[in-house]
Every structure is written in C-alpha cells, then in structure tokens.
Design a protein around this motif. Structure first.
Motif, PDB file in Angstrom:
ATOM      1  N   GLU A 289     -12.772   1.290   2.739  1.00  0.00           N
ATOM      2  CA  GLU A 289     -12.608   1.299   4.201  1.00  0.00           C
ATOM      3  C   GLU A 289     -11.137   1.195   4.581  1.00  0.00           C
ATOM      4  O   GLU A 289     -10.678   1.908   5.483  1.00  0.00           O
ATOM      5  CB  GLU A 289     -13.412   0.151   4.815  1.00  0.00           C
ATOM      6  CG  GLU A 289     -14.907   0.388   4.631  1.00  0.00           C
ATOM      7  CD  GLU A 289     -15.757  -0.570   5.446  1.00  0.00           C
ATOM      8  OE1 GLU A 289     -16.948  -0.631   5.164  1.00  0.00           O
ATOM      9  OE2 GLU A 289     -15.222  -1.247   6.341  1.00  0.00           O
ATOM     10  N   TRP A 290     -10.416   0.300   3.929  1.00  0.00           N
ATOM     11  CA  TRP A 290      -8.982   0.189   4.234  1.00  0.00           C
ATOM     12  C   TRP A 290      -8.274   1.501   3.935  1.00  0.00           C
ATOM     13  O   TRP A 290      -7.383   1.904   4.669  1.00  0.00           O
ATOM     14  CB  TRP A 290      -8.340  -0.925   3.403  1.00  0.00           C
ATOM     15  CG  TRP A 290      -8.726  -2.305   3.831  1.00  0.00           C
ATOM     16  CD1 TRP A 290      -9.622  -2.658   4.787  1.00  0.00           C
ATOM     17  CD2 TRP A 290      -8.205  -3.529   3.290  1.00  0.00           C
ATOM     18  NE1 TRP A 290      -9.718  -4.026   4.874  1.00  0.00           N
ATOM     19  CE2 TRP A 290      -8.845  -4.586   3.971  1.00  0.00           C
ATOM     20  CE3 TRP A 290      -7.285  -3.849   2.303  1.00  0.00           C
ATOM     21  CZ2 TRP A 290      -8.576  -5.929   3.685  1.00  0.00           C
ATOM     22  CZ3 TRP A 290      -7.007  -5.178   2.026  1.00  0.00           C
ATOM     23  CH2 TRP A 290      -7.640  -6.211   2.713  1.00  0.00           C
ATOM     24  N   PHE A 291      -8.685   2.154   2.864  1.00  0.00           N
ATOM     25  CA  PHE A 291      -8.055   3.421   2.477  1.00  0.00           C
ATOM     26  C   PHE A 291      -8.372   4.501   3.510  1.00  0.00           C
ATOM     27  O   PHE A 291      -7.481   5.155   4.052  1.00  0.00           O
ATOM     28  CB  PHE A 291      -8.562   3.854   1.096  1.00  0.00           C
ATOM     29  CG  PHE A 291      -7.857   5.052   0.523  1.00  0.00           C
ATOM     30  CD1 PHE A 291      -6.952   4.900  -0.519  1.00  0.00           C
ATOM     31  CD2 PHE A 291      -8.086   6.341   1.017  1.00  0.00           C
ATOM     32  CE1 PHE A 291      -6.281   5.993  -1.049  1.00  0.00           C
ATOM     33  CE2 PHE A 291      -7.427   7.438   0.502  1.00  0.00           C
ATOM     34  CZ  PHE A 291      -6.525   7.270  -0.537  1.00  0.00           C
ATOM     35  N   GLY A 292      -9.668   4.693   3.777  1.00  0.00           N
ATOM     36  CA  GLY A 292     -10.092   5.850   4.564  1.00  0.00           C
ATOM     37  C   GLY A 292      -9.866   5.701   6.054  1.00  0.00           C
ATOM     38  O   GLY A 292      -9.634   6.687   6.746  1.00  0.00           O
ATOM     39  N   ARG A 293      -9.894   4.485   6.572  1.00  0.00           N
ATOM     40  CA  ARG A 293      -9.838   4.306   8.027  1.00  0.00           C
ATOM     41  C   ARG A 293      -8.442   3.940   8.511  1.00  0.00           C
ATOM     42  O   ARG A 293      -8.240   3.755   9.719  1.00  0.00           O
ATOM     43  CB  ARG A 293     -10.847   3.246   8.437  1.00  0.00           C
ATOM     44  CG  ARG A 293     -12.248   3.552   7.909  1.00  0.00           C
ATOM     45  CD  ARG A 293     -13.311   2.793   8.629  1.00  0.00           C
ATOM     46  NE  ARG A 293     -13.552   3.360   9.935  1.00  0.00           N
ATOM     47  CZ  ARG A 293     -14.340   2.813  10.854  1.00  0.00           C
ATOM     48  NH1 ARG A 293     -14.953   1.675  10.593  1.00  0.00           N
ATOM     49  NH2 ARG A 293     -14.508   3.381  12.031  1.00  0.00           N
ATOM     50  N   SER A 294      -7.504   3.810   7.585  1.00  0.00           N
ATOM     51  CA  SER A 294      -6.138   3.462   7.982  1.00  0.00           C
ATOM     52  C   SER A 294      -5.476   4.654   8.663  1.00  0.00           C
ATOM     53  O   SER A 294      -5.724   5.799   8.296  1.00  0.00           O
ATOM     54  CB  SER A 294      -5.348   3.083   6.733  1.00  0.00           C
ATOM     55  OG  SER A 294      -3.972   3.095   6.998  1.00  0.00           O
ATOM     56  N   PRO A 295      -4.588   4.412   9.630  1.00  0.00           N
ATOM     57  CA  PRO A 295      -3.832   5.545  10.200  1.00  0.00           C
ATOM     58  C   PRO A 295      -2.950   6.234   9.162  1.00  0.00           C
ATOM     59  O   PRO A 295      -2.655   7.418   9.296  1.00  0.00           O
ATOM     60  CB  PRO A 295      -2.968   4.884  11.284  1.00  0.00           C
ATOM     61  CG  PRO A 295      -3.417   3.484  11.420  1.00  0.00           C
ATOM     62  CD  PRO A 295      -4.265   3.123  10.248  1.00  0.00           C
ATOM     63  N   ALA A 296      -2.523   5.493   8.144  1.00  0.00           N
ATOM     64  CA  ALA A 296      -1.688   6.126   7.106  1.00  0.00           C
ATOM     65  C   ALA A 296      -1.820   5.327   5.814  1.00  0.00           C
ATOM     66  O   ALA A 296      -1.448   4.154   5.781  1.00  0.00           O
ATOM     67  CB  ALA A 296      -0.225   6.174   7.540  1.00  0.00           C
ATOM     68  N   THR A 297      -2.360   5.975   4.773  1.00  0.00           N
ATOM     69  CA  THR A 297      -2.513   5.313   3.476  1.00  0.00           C
ATOM     70  C   THR A 297      -1.584   5.969   2.464  1.00  0.00           C
ATOM     71  O   THR A 297      -1.574   7.198   2.308  1.00  0.00           O
ATOM     72  CB  THR A 297      -3.963   5.423   2.969  1.00  0.00           C
ATOM     73  OG1 THR A 297      -4.801   4.728   3.889  1.00  0.00           O
ATOM     74  CG2 THR A 297      -4.116   4.807   1.583  1.00  0.00           C
ATOM     75  N   LEU A 298      -0.816   5.125   1.797  1.00  0.00           N
ATOM     76  CA  LEU A 298       0.111   5.593   0.764  1.00  0.00           C
ATOM     77  C   LEU A 298      -0.325   4.981  -0.563  1.00  0.00           C
ATOM     78  O   LEU A 298      -0.512   3.769  -0.648  1.00  0.00           O
ATOM     79  CB  LEU A 298       1.528   5.115   1.103  1.00  0.00           C
ATOM     80  CG  LEU A 298       2.654   5.615   0.219  1.00  0.00           C
ATOM     81  CD1 LEU A 298       2.910   7.102   0.455  1.00  0.00           C
ATOM     82  CD2 LEU A 298       3.951   4.825   0.504  1.00  0.00           C
ATOM     83  N   SER A 299      -0.508   5.828  -1.578  1.00  0.00           N
ATOM     84  CA  SER A 299      -0.842   5.317  -2.917  1.00  0.00           C
ATOM     85  C   SER A 299       0.382   5.428  -3.814  1.00  0.00           C
ATOM     86  O   SER A 299       0.978   6.498  -3.933  1.00  0.00           O
ATOM     87  CB  SER A 299      -1.980   6.138  -3.545  1.00  0.00           C
ATOM     88  OG  SER A 299      -3.160   5.929  -2.830  1.00  0.00           O
TER      89      SER A 299
END
Ligand code: SF4
Length: 716
Positions: A289-299
């Motif tokens: 959820e944190w990954f997919g629903r964030s406005p911007a996810t950086l791995s």
C-alpha cells in the motif's frame, strides 16, 4: 626562516570510491596531496563527503606499498626483478602475440575494473575486441551490477536507471531493497535523511534479512529470509492488482506481457508470499500500500538484489512494481539501482564487458557489430560474434587451460571472486599472468609474471559516470610517482606493439590517441544515435559546464535528468516489457552439514580489499577487526562466546574469524564483511567459502548467500 613552502593548488576532481560520485577539491603542495574537501558545486554531494572521502588525502600521500617500477620474471619459480618500461612492454606484447598466434584470440583474456576511468576502459575494450578479436574481457563490475543491466534491458529495452539524485528529495515512499545505503552510499543516505527531516510524511521501507543501520531507521523493516525478494515483490504486486491500485491505462498503452505475469501472480497471495519470506502478511500488505498509493515511490537497490543466482528476476520483479503502478518518469518516482564502484556505469557505456559492445550494443547483434567495425575502421566481420567469458567462467577457463594468458588491471580477484581457492589455482596454472596495479599488497600481485605499475587517484586524468548517469571529470593533482604510468597509456603501448605484429595490410593505426580527451572523443562518436548519446560532450565542455548526465546529444544545453517520462521506452515498439518472474530459492540450500546461511556485506569505513582505506588508522575505529556476526541464541546453543575464534566452513573452504554475537542477524543466519583479505587474515577473506553459482542471464555470482557451518576453531 625555514625553507620556502610551495604554493598550494586546488584541483577539482571526483572521489574514487563509490558510485555516488562525489565531487572533491584536492589541495596539493608541490608533488604532495595535502588535503581533500567536498566540492560545493558538484550536484551529487553539494560539498558533503563521507568518512572515506574525507580521508582521501591520507591514502594518497602514502607511497609505501606502491608499485613504482615494472617487474617481470622469466620463470614461474623465480622472483620478479625490476626492469625498464621498454623491456616490460616488449615482453608483454611479444608473449601475448605469441600465445594468440599459437592458440587463437580466445586464448587470452582481460579482467579489468569498475575503478578504471572511462578512457582506460575504452582502450582495453578496443585492444581486446577490436585488435585481438576476442570478447574475453570482463570486469569486477560483473560482481556488482550486471543483474541491474539485464533487468533494465529486459524491462525498458536499454541499460541505465531512469532516475536522478534529485528524486531523493521528491520521493514520498523510499523502498531500499538489498541496500545498506547508510554504509555503502553515505552521502545519498544523508540527502534522504534530510528530505525526511523536512517532510515527516516521507516513509521508508527497508527489505533486508539483517537489521542494518539503514534498516534500523526504517518505518517498516521487512527482514525477509535471504533470497526471497522475488516472492515478496510478486506478493506485493498481487495485492496491488487485487485492490485495483495498478494503472490499467498505462499498462494497456505502454507495456506488454502483463497478462502472462498476472497469471503467475495468482499464486502469490500475500499470505503465501509472506510465508516464503518469513514475514507477516500484514507487513507485506502495508509495504504494497505504501508503495502503490504514494504520490511518488523511489526504490533504491544494490548488491542484495544483484549478487544472486536470480538477480535478474529480482531486478525485474521490483521494476515491474514500478511499471504496474506507473511509479516512474516523474520527480521522486522510479527504480534506481545504485552502482557500487565509481565507474561501473562508465564501463557499461564503453561496452567493457564480455557480453557487450561499445555504447550499449550487443555482441550477438550483427548490425551492432557492423556499426562498431565501421567506426573502428575494421574490415567487415572482424569482430567476434561469440560472447566472451564472464568473470566466473573466465577464471574457470584459465584453470582448465582454455585461456592461456590473463591480464588483470586495477582489481584483486584473489580476494573478490567467489570460491577463491579456484581462482588461486587458475592463476597458478596460467601460462602467463599480467597484473597492472598501483598497490603491491594485494592477494593477486604474487601471481604476476609481469607487474605493471599504474597511476591511481590523484595522479590520473579522465572521466567517470556515477549512479545517476552523470559524467564527471577526474583530474590529476600531482605527477605520477616513480615510473608509474596511466592505465590507458600502458594499454596503448602494448596495443601498438601487438598491432605492428598482428594487424594485416590496410589496417589503419587503431591507437592513435595521445590524451584522455582524444580517447573520450572516440568514445562519444560511438554513442551517437544510441540511447546514451553523448555526442554533445567532450572534455572541454565538461571543463566549462561541469558534470553532465547522459543522454547529451550534440546541440544539447543540458543532459536528461529522467528517462521515459513520456511513457515511451527504448524497446522496438516503445513499450516496456513485463516478464514472468517465478520465485526460485537460493542456489545452495542449507543442510544438516551446513545449517547456517552466510550473508556478506560492507563496513561503513572500508572499501573493497582495503588497499587504500587500510592505510588510514582512523578508518579502523568503527570496526577495528574482522568478525562473524551470529545471533546470540545460536551462539549460546553452540557454547560460543564473544571474541572466541570460530571456523566458518562451506563445501568449498573455510576461514577463521572472531565471533561477535549480534541480534542484527536473525537466528539461522550469520554475517561477515567482505573487506578483510589474505593481507589481514591467515586465510583469504570470506570468499574462501562463498559459492560461484551465477544468474543464467547476467552471469553475476551469488556472493550474498552460502550454506556454512560454524564451530570452535579448536587450535592445538
Ligand atoms: Fe566518496 Fe561515495 Fe563517500 Fe561520496 S559517498 S565521499 S563518492 S565514498
């Protein structure tokens, strides 16, 4: 009054350690480097340096242990003796030419380094592939990032991260996978810390079997079982699809292969995936959820994904999370592999690996070969279509006698390769071993039939490319000591001699360059029209405008910070590709005989085999001696106490280390740092026990996991 002091000079350059690529200001007095400070104008670090970068001056001013004159021996059992450059170069070129004439081009091999400058890399590559006609040239970057290369190529159609360092400041969710950035990329980590201090809504997820310093600062630490990353990423994507948090429109119009992957993912329910990983399903769902629903996810990912027999799938499965949720192509979002070495990226650009040609071209592609032949003015069909030997197979071929001569430059395979007993054996059996080095005290130097003294950081001139595709100048602040020579110069001199003997009529001079700037110009000419086009760059432009990111085609005013922002990828149809990524376990399962999982990693203040950082006493303050970390319960069960010497054994070898009970590792797992080598231990380092299984697509070995047993050393 004392003697007059020479004036101080400040030279702008780049740190020689990690792939962050920090700018430095080198202060020198006459022929001595007296200080190093962070360059406030460099966009990677804005003046910051980590403990390693701050002590560069101490490493540079100490000439003890430097190789300062060529040495060679006529027979294996003899000591090497000092000789002049003319004899050394004539002997090396004659021996190589002789072996090539007797056994063919593939009887020689080159093993080079992500610490060479781009210009050095380019000349080595041209000598092997263009002049000799062998693709047997690989690099220690094979041990570092080749799974990231295959991941990017398979998903996006081209190598290279789509992201930039500014994304560190824009990301709202940061996912670290197999990356202890607090130790391995400290200046980037500091930028992330500052971003989180400014914005308390930023969340960090850390995926790591160990509670590293990075994991200790996470909002969510997923301490998965070693090697289960693909199951985790598949489970996260299953949950995102189930909840409808994927970008169906983007998937439909900008990608291929999603339906096949979706079929596979049906089995990866959060519960099933979490069970494989040894974590709770609730934590997996939170991460998704944190990954997919964030406005911007950086791995941010590194060796924990790459150094694996399934490293390509690990990279792909993570990239696919970004593709399915369209977490890329905008500020703060995207998959971002961090390179370990200062110029692993530059090596990729010049095609300095056994499986590549210049400018991200493929050896097996006839059109690509023809393009390089034309640019190098070679006769059609000159370049070998056979992929060369990648690192592990290269030393196996030396061992079996298929490869007769090996030229090792700026790297220490007798420390860094998996299962080093076999590498030692290979070098003992080799007909001819050339070692080109700045430092005498490496585990590889004793095997050299000829030792060629190379210049090193502070003495060299050229370019490097950091993790965000930014090309920076490296500049000499002091002259070469003794008779040390620049790597590109040594290669050029040997190449010219071999060319005179081997090249057929009508071949023009291939090595007609006298400066790194001229070599760089040849390199840029090969990139024109390619995804990494840097036709708009030369040394003069880098002098005038500072470090630049690629692509930077002719006519550009600046490089490109982010790639694929328009949803168009580098594949033939412009669509990114999903791949089916089933979870596969580690190559070597634990057993009754070897019941513990060995993990390896870095210390905060050391670098590689410590030939440079090992010269600075203060860098030992953080971790003064080698140790084996074991969970306190596992130690108690075995009756082992802190500081006691224990024998770590695998199916391949063993070494002895002091025990350090630590709850940073889970029960059933042990950890040892990779830096300590035979220069510091009675045996070789941890690679005495590591195992050489490789990823079938990237050929990167699984340095991060081996099955071992641990027992009291029981001396006497
Ligand atoms: Fe050097 Fe890396 Fe430290 Fe920067 S972060 S100073 S490049 S070791």
């Amino acid at each position: 009054a004392g003697p007059a002091r020479s004036a101080r000079t400040v030279t702008r350059s780049t740190c020689c350690y990690c792939g962050v690529g920090c700018g430095v200001l080198i202060e020198s007095e006459g022929e001595r480097i007296v200080g190093v400070a962070g360059d406030p104008q460099h966009p990677a670090n804005h003046g910051r340096l980590c403990s390693k970068g701050r002590t560069l001056a101490e490493t540079a001013r100490n000439l003890h242990g430097r190789v300062l004159q060529p040495e060679l021996r006529a027979q294996r059992h003899e000591q090497r003796r000092p000789v002049d450059w003319g004899l050394a170069l004539d002997t090396v070129s004659a021996r190589l030419a002789d072996i090539i004439e007797r056994h063919g081009p593939d009887s020689v091999a080159f093993y080079i380094s992500g610490q060479l400058l781009t210009e050095d890399y380019y000349v080595f590559n041209k000598l092997a592939k263009g002049l000799i006609g062998t693709n047997n040239i690989d690099t220690n970057s094979r041990l570092c990032m080749s799974s990231a290369v295959t991941g990017y190529k398979l998903a996006f159609g081209a190598d290279g991260p789509p992201t930039c360092y500014e994304d560190l400041e824009h990301a709202k969710t940061v996912l670290f996978a197999g990356s202890n950035a607090a130790y391995a990329h400290p200046v980037l980590f500091r930028r992330l810390e500052e971003a989180r201090e400014r914005d308390p809504d930023v969340r960090w997820i850390v995926i790591d079997p160990r509670r590293t310093d990075t994991a200790a600062m996470a909002d969510l630490h997923l301490a998965i079982q070693p090697g289960t990353d693909v199951a985790l990423f598949n489970g996260m994507l299953h949950h995102l699809i189930w909840e409808g948090w994927v970008d169906a429109d983007f998937i439909a119009h900008h990608t291929t292969g999603f339906d096949e992957l979706k079929q596979l993912l049906r089995d990866y329910t959060p519960r099933m995936a979490a069970e494989i990983c040894g974590i709770s399903a609730a934590d997996l769902i939170t991460a998704a959820e944190w990954f997919g629903r964030s406005p911007a996810t950086l791995s941010l990912y590194c060796m924990g994904l790459n150094q694996s027999a399934h490293g390509t799938d690990k990279n792909l499965a993570l990239i696919q999370l970004h593709l399915a949720t369209r977490q890329l192509g905008r500020p703060g979002a995207g998959p971002f592999s961090l390179t370990g070495q200062p110029n692993a990226m530059g090596g990729r650009e010049v095609g300095g690996m056994a499986t590549m040609l210049a400018a991200h071209r493929d050896i097996t592609n006839a059109t690509h070969r023809a393009e390089v032949e034309q640019l190098w003015k070679l006769a059609p069909g000159s370049l070998s279509p056979r992929p060369g030997l990648a690192a592990v197979e290269l030393f196996e071929a030396v061992r079996s006698g298929k490869v007769k001569a090996v030229w090792i430059a700026c790297t220490n395979p007798v420390h860094s390769m998996p299962d080093i007993a076999r590498v030692r054996d290979a070098l003992q059996r080799a007909e001819y071993v050339i070692v080109q080095e700045a430092f005498r005290d490496t585990d590889t130097v004793p095997y050299a039939d000829v030792l060629l003294p190379a210049t090193t950081w502070g003495e060299k001139d050229g370019t490097v490319t950091n993790s965000e595709r930014r090309i920076s100048r490296v500049r000499a602040a002091v002259p070469a000591p003794g008779q040390a020579r620049h790597d590109w110069w040594i290669v050029r001199e040997v190449a010219r001699r071999i060319e005179a003997r081997l090249a057929g009529p009508g071949t023009g001079p291939m090595f007609a360059f006298d400066t790194p700037a001229q070599i760089f110009d040849e390199h840029t000419a090969l990139t024109i029209g390619r995804d990494l086009d840097i036709g708009g760059l030369d040394h003069a432009r880098l002098e005038a405008d500072g470090p630049q990111q690629w692509p930077f085609p002719s006519g550009s005013r600046q490089g490109q910070a982010r790639r694929y922002a328009d949803g168009r990828f580098a594949t033939a149809d412009g669509r990114a590709c999903f791949h089916v990524t089933p979870f596969r376990p580690v190559a070597e399962p634990i057993s009754a005989r070897y019941p513990l999982r060995l993990l390896t990693g870095r210390l905060r203040d050391q670098w590689h085999g410590m030939s440079r950082t090992g010269r600075v006493p203060q860098l030992f303050a953080h971790s003064p001696e080698p140790s084996l970390h074991m969970h306190p319960d596992d130690a108690a069960r075995r009756g082992l106490k802190a500081g006691e010497l224990v024998r770590v054994a695998s199916a391949r070898g063993e070494l002895v280390l002091p025990l350090e009970p630590s709850d940073e590792v889970g029960s059933g797992t042990v950890f040892a740092a990779m830096h300590w080598s035979g220069q510091f231990l009675s045996s070789g380092g941890i690679n005495e026990v590591s195992q050489p299984a490789t990823d079938s697509r990237s050929q990167q070995p699984e340095l991060k996991h081996a099955a071992v047993r641990v027992e009291k050393a029981g001396f006497g």
